[in-house]
Design a protein around this motif. Structure first.
Motif, PDB file in Angstrom:
ATOM      1  N   UNK A 171      16.883   4.702 -56.066  1.00  0.00           N
ATOM      2  CA  UNK A 171      16.567   5.449 -57.282  1.00  0.00           C
ATOM      3  C   UNK A 171      16.193   6.888 -56.953  1.00  0.00           C
ATOM      4  N   UNK A 172      15.399   7.084 -55.916  1.00  0.00           N
ATOM      5  CA  UNK A 172      15.006   8.435 -55.523  1.00  0.00           C
ATOM      6  C   UNK A 172      16.228   9.258 -55.127  1.00  0.00           C
ATOM      7  N   UNK A 173      17.195   8.612 -54.472  1.00  0.00           N
ATOM      8  CA  UNK A 173      18.416   9.326 -54.076  1.00  0.00           C
ATOM      9  C   UNK A 173      19.229   9.734 -55.291  1.00  0.00           C
ATOM     10  N   UNK A 174      19.430   8.813 -56.213  1.00  0.00           N
ATOM     11  CA  UNK A 174      20.280   9.094 -57.372  1.00  0.00           C
ATOM     12  C   UNK A 174      19.620  10.117 -58.292  1.00  0.00           C
ATOM     13  N   UNK A 175      18.304   9.999 -58.491  1.00  0.00           N
ATOM     14  CA  UNK A 175      17.609  10.912 -59.409  1.00  0.00           C
ATOM     15  C   UNK A 175      17.188  12.216 -58.744  1.00  0.00           C
ATOM     16  N   UNK A 176      17.365  12.336 -57.413  1.00  0.00           N
ATOM     17  CA  UNK A 176      16.953  13.534 -56.660  1.00  0.00           C
ATOM     18  C   UNK A 176      15.480  13.858 -56.932  1.00  0.00           C
ATOM     19  N   UNK A 177      14.646  12.834 -56.831  1.00  0.00           N
ATOM     20  CA  UNK A 177      13.219  12.993 -57.113  1.00  0.00           C
ATOM     21  C   UNK A 177      12.399  13.376 -55.892  1.00  0.00           C
ATOM     22  N   UNK A 178      12.981  13.281 -54.693  1.00  0.00           N
ATOM     23  CA  UNK A 178      12.225  13.589 -53.479  1.00  0.00           C
ATOM     24  C   UNK A 178      11.954  15.085 -53.406  1.00  0.00           C
ATOM     25  N   UNK A 179      10.732  15.448 -53.037  1.00  0.00           N
ATOM     26  CA  UNK A 179      10.334  16.846 -52.993  1.00  0.00           C
ATOM     27  C   UNK A 179       9.905  17.302 -51.599  1.00  0.00           C
ATOM     28  N   UNK A 180       9.095  16.528 -50.914  1.00  0.00           N
ATOM     29  CA  UNK A 180       8.567  16.951 -49.616  1.00  0.00           C
ATOM     30  C   UNK A 180       8.518  15.762 -48.674  1.00  0.00           C
ATOM     31  N   UNK A 181       8.462  16.091 -47.388  1.00  0.00           N
ATOM     32  CA  UNK A 181       8.334  15.058 -46.360  1.00  0.00           C
ATOM     33  C   UNK A 181       7.690  15.688 -45.134  1.00  0.00           C
ATOM     34  N   UNK A 182       7.010  14.863 -44.359  1.00  0.00           N
ATOM     35  CA  UNK A 182       6.273  15.378 -43.200  1.00  0.00           C
ATOM     36  C   UNK A 182       6.265  14.339 -42.097  1.00  0.00           C
ATOM     37  N   UNK A 183       6.573  14.785 -40.877  1.00  0.00           N
ATOM     38  CA  UNK A 183       6.561  13.912 -39.700  1.00  0.00           C
ATOM     39  C   UNK A 183       5.176  13.990 -39.065  1.00  0.00           C
ATOM     40  N   UNK A 184       4.433  12.901 -39.116  1.00  0.00           N
ATOM     41  CA  UNK A 184       3.083  12.871 -38.574  1.00  0.00           C
ATOM     42  C   UNK A 184       2.996  11.835 -37.459  1.00  0.00           C
ATOM     43  N   UNK A 185       1.807  11.714 -36.887  1.00  0.00           N
ATOM     44  CA  UNK A 185       1.598  10.722 -35.836  1.00  0.00           C
ATOM     45  C   UNK A 185       1.650   9.310 -36.409  1.00  0.00           C
TER      46      UNK A 185
END
Length: 682
Positions: A171-185
């Motif tokens: 759903x997130x892919x189809x609706x393009x709802x993703x905004x941010x992401x972060x690579x953490x420990x």
């Protein structure tokens, strides 16, 4: 005279109840009580005055609200728990008699099935409430989806969590709802904006998970049982809101071959088999009955959510499209003003970030997060190595349509920088990529961090900074914004270090250079050639040589140096006129030193000496200014009351702690930059 109240029958003593009394009142076991409280969202409470509630006792006791326990008396799950307890007794009795067949029959036919649908509707009256409480649910389900099956975590629970998580990702892919992401420990953080609600969840890395014996999987399993029901409701509502059929078709064979997201086939209006919206492609044939149900639910009137969804799906005029193409940017009116929070990117901007690009994921790069992030930001075709699983656009690394390749390997040598042409049967030369021995011409090679930094900044960054083997820039959290006075890795040191600290650094550099030059002179004097020259010179001493004659210029310099040393030791009651050297006086002193050096035949660097004196004067002035500010601040503190002075002291303690941390980080960065400059010079 009023009636005297007994102790412990009103007030706080009546509002709270201990856990043992609550279990006795509900007539269930302690594990069932914990499970019921998790399902209903009831948690222990800490009373303000524990002595009054516990009738003077100071023992460690867990308290609940009396009204919450009274509310649990009418829960239908209590009857299910009692039925389960009765069947468990029968099964134990059958096993005690050695009747394993009867025990299996009882477990299969008489164990009550527990459904939590009414609890989801009860705890979340509106869909927005469910979205607000989805952070912990997604984090827990993604965690269980990555765990290995064991006695405490059955494989059935893991597969259910994986299916629900992949459906939500689609759903997130189809609706393009993703905004941010972060690579953490800890793992990878994702933030999606769904119907105006920011949802943040954590996905662990694909490492081998080792579960310890100190983890209570019964409590975690109870949360997972409720969260799976909640996410199932949310996925159904999200899919139907954009015209998709729920649940999507699941291909078990593709999933067994490592397809993961590719094992799901979405059905709906304008959706292709790979889960992306179609642009001129032939749409998939949809079941008319399922689509009619989806359309009916998506256009239900009477709720604010349905009205907003129908307005979002309704066609708009061309003028309105032109006005809503971009979002407003807030700019500050003054350079020292506060930074205003900027609005996030729209779904259209997120869908066009990687549009038109074809990515290929090398086998050492993380496929699962890239397979999710790239399509969510507009990439239609993603390929990867065949060893990473099924469902790729292409598994041929030499495909000429690939524009970007994500690698995580060392840099290539100059001899291996170009691809080796391979002659085909027709005689034409075709390039074959064999990374890391060769690269395809016209293809951009980047490290995985490039993808995350691009989506966090909302634009395509320079790929040469993220080339294979290159030293990557700092990967910063998109949710932490540096405040004024704190250390900012993105800014150069000159723009964020205080004036006194910068002057001290300049003086330290000059002292290091002088020490290095002195050491170099000493080493040159100790060499064999210089020693031989000195011996020859000593053998032919003429009249007047070898005697130390102190000239008047040397005496003046010694006196000046002694005066400077005394001034550095104690500044005394110095006025502004004495501390600030005028330009005319400095020019006169410089001219006098040049004449003396010319008369005595000595070499002097007037510019360097002048720069050093200016830096010392500036540093002295900055220190004096800071001291005056501190004195003025101390005078202002004397006018405050004792309470406000203590509050200000706590504030200053935190501020000084942050300043010290920022100074240490700047000092560490300065050492690293010096080491890099020295390595580059060598």
């Amino acid at each position: 005279m009023g009636r005297i109240k007994k102790k412990g029958i009103s007030g706080a003593a009546k509002n709270y109840i201990t856990r043992s009394r609550a279990v006795k009142k509900l007539q269930i076991s302690l594990p069932d009580f914990r499970r019921l409280c998790i399902f209903k969202g009831i948690y222990p409470r800490e009373p303000r005055k524990k002595k009054k509630v516990s009738k003077g006792s100071t023992a460690a006791t867990t308290f609940y609200y009396t009204k919450d326990v009274q509310y649990l008396l009418h829960e239908p799950l209590l009857a299910k728990f009692r039925e389960h307890k009765a069947v468990a007794k029968k099964i134990a009795r059958a096993l005690g008699r050695g009747e394993a067949g009867d025990a299996a029959r009882l477990e299969k036919n008489l164990i009550p099935k527990i459904k939590l649908d009414h609890l989801v509707k009860e705890r979340y009256p509106t869909f927005i409430d469910a979205l607000r409480d989805l952070d912990d649910a997604l984090s827990m389900l993604f965690l269980f989806a990555s765990l290995p099956s064991s006695q405490h975590v059955p494989a059935k629970t893991i597969s259910l969590c994986q299916r629900l998580c992949h459906e939500f990702e689609h759903y997130v892919i189809v609706s393009h709802s993703l905004r941010k992401s972060f690579l953490s420990i800890k793992g990878i953080y994702y933030q999606a904006t769904i119907q105006g609600q920011d949802i943040l969840w954590l996905v662990p890395y694909r490492f081998v998970q080792r579960t310890g014996g100190d983890i209570d999987f019964r409590i975690m399993g109870t949360f997972v049982e409720f969260y799976t029901t909640l996410l199932g409701f949310v996925n159904y509502r999200l899919y139907t809101s954009i015209g998709l059929v729920y649940p999507p078709k699941f291909n078990a064979k593709v999933d067994e071959q490592g397809g993961e997201l590719g094992a799901f086939q979405l059905e709906g209006k304008g959706v292709s088999t790979n889960g992306n919206t179609t642009n001129g492609d032939k749409p998939v044939v949809v079941n008319p009955e399922a689509q009619a149900i989806a359309d009916k639910i998506a256009t239900l009137p009477g709720t604010e959510e349905a009205e907003s969804e129908t307005e979002a799906l309704a066609p708009v005029d061309g003028d309105e499209e032109e006005n809503t193409e971009g979002i407003d940017k807030f700019e500050t009116t003054a350079p020292d003003a506060d930074i205003l929070p900027q609005p996030q990117v729209t779904g259209a901007e997120a869908a066009s970030l990687f549009a038109g690009m074809v990515f290929y994921i090398s086998r050492e790069a993380p496929k699962a997060p890239l397979e999710f992030i790239l399509p969510a930001f507009g990439c239609k075709r993603v390929g990867w190595d065949a060893s990473l699983g099924d469902g790729a656009y292409t598994t041929n690394e030499s495909d000429p349509s690939i524009t970007h390749q994500i690698v995580d390997r060392p840099a290539l040598s100059d001899a291996e920088a170009m691809a080796v042409p391979e002659t085909t049967n027709g005689g034409a030369a075709a390039f074959k990529a064999q990374w890391p021995r060769s690269t395809m011409p016209g293809r951009t090679y980047v490290q995985p961090q490039w993808v995350w930094d691009c989506i966090n900044q909302g634009k395509l960054l320079r790929p040469d900074i993220y080339a294979p083997g290159a030293e990557l820039p700092p990967h910063l959290s998109p949710w932490v914004k540096p405040k004024k006075g704190e250390y900012d890795p993105n800014l150069p040191l000159q723009l964020q270090e205080p004036e006194v600290e910068a002057l001290e650094e300049v003086e330290e550099d000059e002292e290091d250079e002088e020490a290095a030059s002195d050491a170099k002179d000493a080493s040159s004097i100790e060499s064999g050639d210089d020693m031989a020259a000195i011996v020859d010179r000593d053998s032919s001493v003429e009249a007047g040589e070898g005697m130390d004659v102190v000239s008047s210029a040397d005496e003046e310099e010694d006196s000046e140096s002694d005066a400077d040393a005394g001034a550095d030791e104690w500044e005394g009651f110095e006025s502004d006129a004495e501390s600030d050297v005028s330009e005319g006086e400095a020019a006169r002193i410089r001219h006098q030193r040049e004449l003396e050096a010319e008369a005595t035949g000595m070499a002097i660097e007037p510019e360097a000496q002048t720069t050093k004196s200016k830096n010392a004067a500036l540093r002295k002035k900055a220190v004096k200014k800071r001291r005056e500010e501190e004195e003025e601040r101390e005078r202002q503190k004397m006018m405050l009351s004792n309470k406000k002075r203590k509050l200000l002291k706590r504030i200053e303690y935190g501020s000084n702690k942050r300043d010290t941390e920022a100074e240490n980080l700047r000092r560490k960065r300065r050492r690293i930059e010096k080491a890099k400059a020295a390595a580059n010079a060598v």
